[in-house]
Design a protein around this motif. Structure first.
Motif, PDB file in Angstrom:
ATOM      1  N   LEU A  76      58.775 -37.615  -0.778  1.00 14.22           N
ATOM      2  CA  LEU A  76      59.293 -36.608  -0.029  1.00 14.22           C
ATOM      3  C   LEU A  76      58.812 -36.806   0.972  1.00 14.22           C
ATOM      4  N   TYR A  77      57.204 -36.656   1.223  1.00 16.90           N
ATOM      5  CA  TYR A  77      56.040 -36.200   2.044  1.00 16.90           C
ATOM      6  C   TYR A  77      55.338 -36.720   2.641  1.00 16.90           C
ATOM      7  N   THR A  78      54.772 -37.779   1.375  1.00 16.51           N
ATOM      8  CA  THR A  78      54.189 -38.702   2.528  1.00 16.51           C
ATOM      9  C   THR A  78      54.646 -39.286   3.304  1.00 16.51           C
ATOM     10  N   PRO A  79      55.752 -39.600   2.888  1.00 15.05           N
ATOM     11  CA  PRO A  79      55.998 -40.604   4.766  1.00 15.05           C
ATOM     12  C   PRO A  79      55.522 -39.722   6.001  1.00 15.05           C
ATOM     13  N   LEU A  80      55.443 -38.158   5.782  1.00 18.51           N
ATOM     14  CA  LEU A  80      55.641 -37.747   6.992  1.00 18.51           C
ATOM     15  C   LEU A  80      53.711 -37.597   7.345  1.00 18.51           C
ATOM     16  N   HIS A  81      53.680 -37.647   6.489  1.00 21.00           N
ATOM     17  CA  HIS A  81      51.584 -38.286   7.566  1.00 21.00           C
ATOM     18  C   HIS A  81      51.619 -39.312   7.531  1.00 21.00           C
ATOM     19  N   SER A  82      52.819 -40.436   7.713  1.00 22.48           N
ATOM     20  CA  SER A  82      52.387 -41.441   8.373  1.00 22.48           C
ATOM     21  C   SER A  82      53.343 -41.519  10.089  1.00 22.48           C
ATOM     22  N   ILE A  83      53.881 -40.950  10.333  1.00 18.85           N
ATOM     23  CA  ILE A  83      53.816 -40.903  11.622  1.00 18.85           C
ATOM     24  C   ILE A  83      53.720 -41.069  12.792  1.00 18.85           C
ATOM     25  N   PRO A  84      54.329 -40.906  13.644  1.00 21.82           N
ATOM     26  CA  PRO A  84      53.931 -41.273  14.833  1.00 21.82           C
ATOM     27  C   PRO A  84      53.065 -39.368  15.271  1.00 21.82           C
ATOM     28  N   LEU A  85      51.762 -39.726  16.212  1.00 21.24           N
ATOM     29  CA  LEU A  85      51.834 -38.411  16.762  1.00 21.24           C
ATOM     30  C   LEU A  85      52.271 -38.131  17.613  1.00 21.24           C
ATOM     31  N   ASP A  86      52.892 -38.032  18.534  1.00 20.03           N
ATOM     32  CA  ASP A  86      54.127 -38.041  18.691  1.00 20.03           C
ATOM     33  C   ASP A  86      54.983 -37.274  18.507  1.00 20.03           C
ATOM     34  N   GLU A  87      55.718 -37.570  17.420  1.00 22.89           N
ATOM     35  CA  GLU A  87      57.087 -37.572  16.198  1.00 22.89           C
ATOM     36  C   GLU A  87      55.788 -35.635  15.705  1.00 22.89           C
ATOM     37  N   SER A  88      54.903 -35.896  15.385  1.00 18.87           N
ATOM     38  CA  SER A  88      54.743 -34.769  14.415  1.00 18.87           C
ATOM     39  C   SER A  88      54.320 -33.440  15.694  1.00 18.87           C
ATOM     40  N   LEU A  89      54.208 -34.048  16.946  1.00 16.43           N
ATOM     41  CA  LEU A  89      53.898 -33.006  18.203  1.00 16.43           C
ATOM     42  C   LEU A  89      55.412 -32.442  18.548  1.00 16.43           C
ATOM     43  N   LYS A  90      56.348 -33.269  18.607  1.00 17.93           N
ATOM     44  CA  LYS A  90      58.320 -32.641  18.041  1.00 17.93           C
ATOM     45  C   LYS A  90      58.331 -31.687  17.181  1.00 17.93           C
ATOM     46  N   ILE A  91      57.885 -32.676  16.028  1.00 15.09           N
ATOM     47  CA  ILE A  91      58.768 -31.136  14.834  1.00 15.09           C
ATOM     48  C   ILE A  91      58.273 -29.744  15.298  1.00 15.09           C
ATOM     49  N   VAL A  92      56.545 -30.186  15.680  1.00 12.72           N
ATOM     50  CA  VAL A  92      56.213 -28.329  15.430  1.00 12.72           C
ATOM     51  C   VAL A  92      56.234 -27.614  17.047  1.00 12.72           C
ATOM     52  N   LYS A  93      56.164 -28.528  18.053  1.00 12.27           N
ATOM     53  CA  LYS A  93      56.792 -27.849  19.207  1.00 12.27           C
ATOM     54  C   LYS A  93      58.208 -26.561  18.531  1.00 12.27           C
ATOM     55  N   GLY A  94      58.945 -27.786  18.333  1.00 16.07           N
ATOM     56  CA  GLY A  94      60.195 -27.188  18.272  1.00 16.07           C
ATOM     57  C   GLY A  94      60.280 -25.886  16.947  1.00 16.07           C
ATOM     58  N   TYR A  95      59.728 -26.417  15.974  1.00 16.35           N
ATOM     59  CA  TYR A  95      59.508 -25.636  15.155  1.00 16.35           C
ATOM     60  C   TYR A  95      58.836 -24.382  15.523  1.00 16.35           C
TER      61      TYR A  95
END
Length: 463
Positions: free
Chosen positions: A344-363
């Motif tokens: 469930l969660y390990t794949p989230l730590h393998s995504i590109p930084l841009d994707e992490s930024l998009k997720i947090v920005k949306g949140y």
């Protein structure tokens, strides 16, 4: 507007209107043309000294990563300016310029004595728990001046009454994120507002539950919207206030009012006599219908709901993206079993930084939309005004055969600090755990009284 300096003598003209986690809101009662029809927001500082140090600019280095596409935010020298520009350049395009006022930022040389006197003058009006935790930030040298949306600006109807309702809609949808843990599945069927009520009651922040359901308010159904307004009126807490010509006539200032008593209801009914043309005892019902009809016909909450849904991952998913951004070991993953991490969660730590930024920005944008207030102001149109042109929308109240002009604005759309992601995650756990324990305790008590063994019963908020 010319440069102004607020001195100690000016403090008496600013009165307490309310506050949020970061700011005090003061309304102007003086005679200066520069401030008539305005409210002031002053930033607060925490008494425990935990204010985040942000270095030379308003954004931390990790916040600069999140908001790097917004050059105006990146260049903001302090928190007041960044909040103003965030509303103007981020929230306004999302919610529409007609319903969002970014405010007019004034760089004023505020005397420290002014801030000290403001702090002293408003203390008796603030909730005790707010006073214990925060005070006016004495290091500020500027404030944000905004239009007072509890009144109309000077218009064609001179001297007419203006009544304004302030609503905190809260989150208007149930999350469906696949990152919600199985033990927290209750989040998919019970609104965040209802679950949070259990925690607030446990912490003695409220004395009774509210029957308000945000899903009703956002439903697009006349009947359900009216039901939501009735519930807010019955138990306003800090989610429902009414102003008459800029003065509070219903609801609380800082901490809100738990429930509407008979005396409170009679006082409000009397306050409506020059606005709602109905017999005594019927004005409040007509006012509730007026508010509900305006929410329904304006469709103003439709866009707010879309912005709230930028939170597509829920905090249980977004928190992992947050740790990716700050380049620190994920504290959440440390607490989880290996089996849960692997699928469930390990794949989230393998995504590109841009994707992490998009997720947090949306949140974070969604968090602003979930925490904002909706201000709707009304003024009745007389018979000789019905054919006059106006820049405002109108709504018809059938129960009294009246036509009202109205204006709608969203307020309190501030940028949420990135560091608050950890707070949101911990609060989410507390809310779900407290609600689940409360439901379990109530069921066990009920079954003990009725002689039935305890078993799981699914509860739903959906009608």
């Amino acid at each position: 507007m010319e440069k102004l300096i607020l001195e100690q003598k000016d403090a008496v003209d600013w009165v307490y209107r309310g506050e949020g986690a970061a700011n005090l809101v003061l309304a102007y009662t003086g005679s200066s043309p520069a401030f008539i029809g305005k409210v002031m927001r002053i930033q607060k500082s925490q008494r425990n000294g935990k204010n985040e140090v942000k270095g030379n600019g308003a954004l931390t280095k990790h916040e600069q990563l999140v908001w790097q596409e917004n050059e105006v935010l990146m260049a903001s020298p302090n928190n007041e300016i960044v909040d103003h520009l965030y509303v103007k350049h981020v929230m306004c395009p999302l919610l529409g310029p007609k319903n969002v006022d970014a405010g007019v930022y004034l760089r004023v040389l505020v005397a420290k004595e002014f801030l000290e006197f403001v702090d002293k003058n408003v203390t008796c009006h603030r909730p005790a728990w707010r006073v214990d935790s925060s005070q006016v930030d004495m290091n500020r040298d500027s404030v944000l001046i905004m239009s007072d949306h509890s009144i109309f600006p000077n218009g064609t109807l001179k001297g007419g009454p203006c009544i304004t309702v302030e609503i905190k809609p809260k989150c208007g949808f149930l999350p469906i994120s696949r990152f919600i843990a199985e033990e927290n599945a209750v989040k998919r069927t019970i609104t965040r507002f209802k679950m949070h009520q259990a925690l607030k009651l446990h912490n003695q922040e409220i004395s009774e539950y509210s029957e308000y359901n945000p899903l009703d308010l956002f439903s697009g159904s006349r009947d359900r919207i009216c039901k939501a307004i009735e519930a807010l009126y019955a138990t306003p807490q800090n989610n429902f206030r009414v102003f008459l010509n800029g003065s509070l006539v219903f609801g609380g200032l800082g901490s809100g009012t738990d429930c509407s008593t008979i005396l409170v209801g009679e006082a409000f009914e009397n306050a409506l006599k020059n606005v709602i043309q109905a017999d005594n005892g019927l004005r409040t019902t007509s006012f509730i219908q007026l508010v509900a009809e305006t929410v329904y016909t304006s469709g103003v909450l439709d866009q707010l709901l879309e912005v709230q849904k930028l939170d597509a991952y829920d905090i249980e998913g977004a928190i992992h993206a947050y740790y990716n951004i700050i380049s620190q070991p994920c504290m959440v993953c440390r607490e989880l079993s290996k089996d849960k991490l692997s699928h469930l969660y390990t794949p989230l730590h393998s995504i590109p930084l841009d994707e992490s930024l998009k997720i947090v920005k949306g949140y974070l944008i969604a968090a602003s939309a979930k925490d904002c207030s909706l201000m709707i102001s009304f003024r009745p149109k007389e018979n000789d005004d019905l054919l006059s042109r106006t820049s405002y929308s109108t709504v018809y109240l059938g129960s009294t055969n009246q036509v009202f002009e109205y204006k709608v604005h969203f307020i309190d759309l501030d940028l949420k600090p990135l560091k608050k992601m950890e707070y949101y995650y911990e609060l989410d756990k507390k809310i779900v755990n407290c609600y689940s324990q409360t439901v379990k305790t109530e069921r066990e008590a009920d079954n003990a009284v009725n002689g039935r063994p305890w078993k799981s019963i699914e509860m739903k908020d959906m009608p």
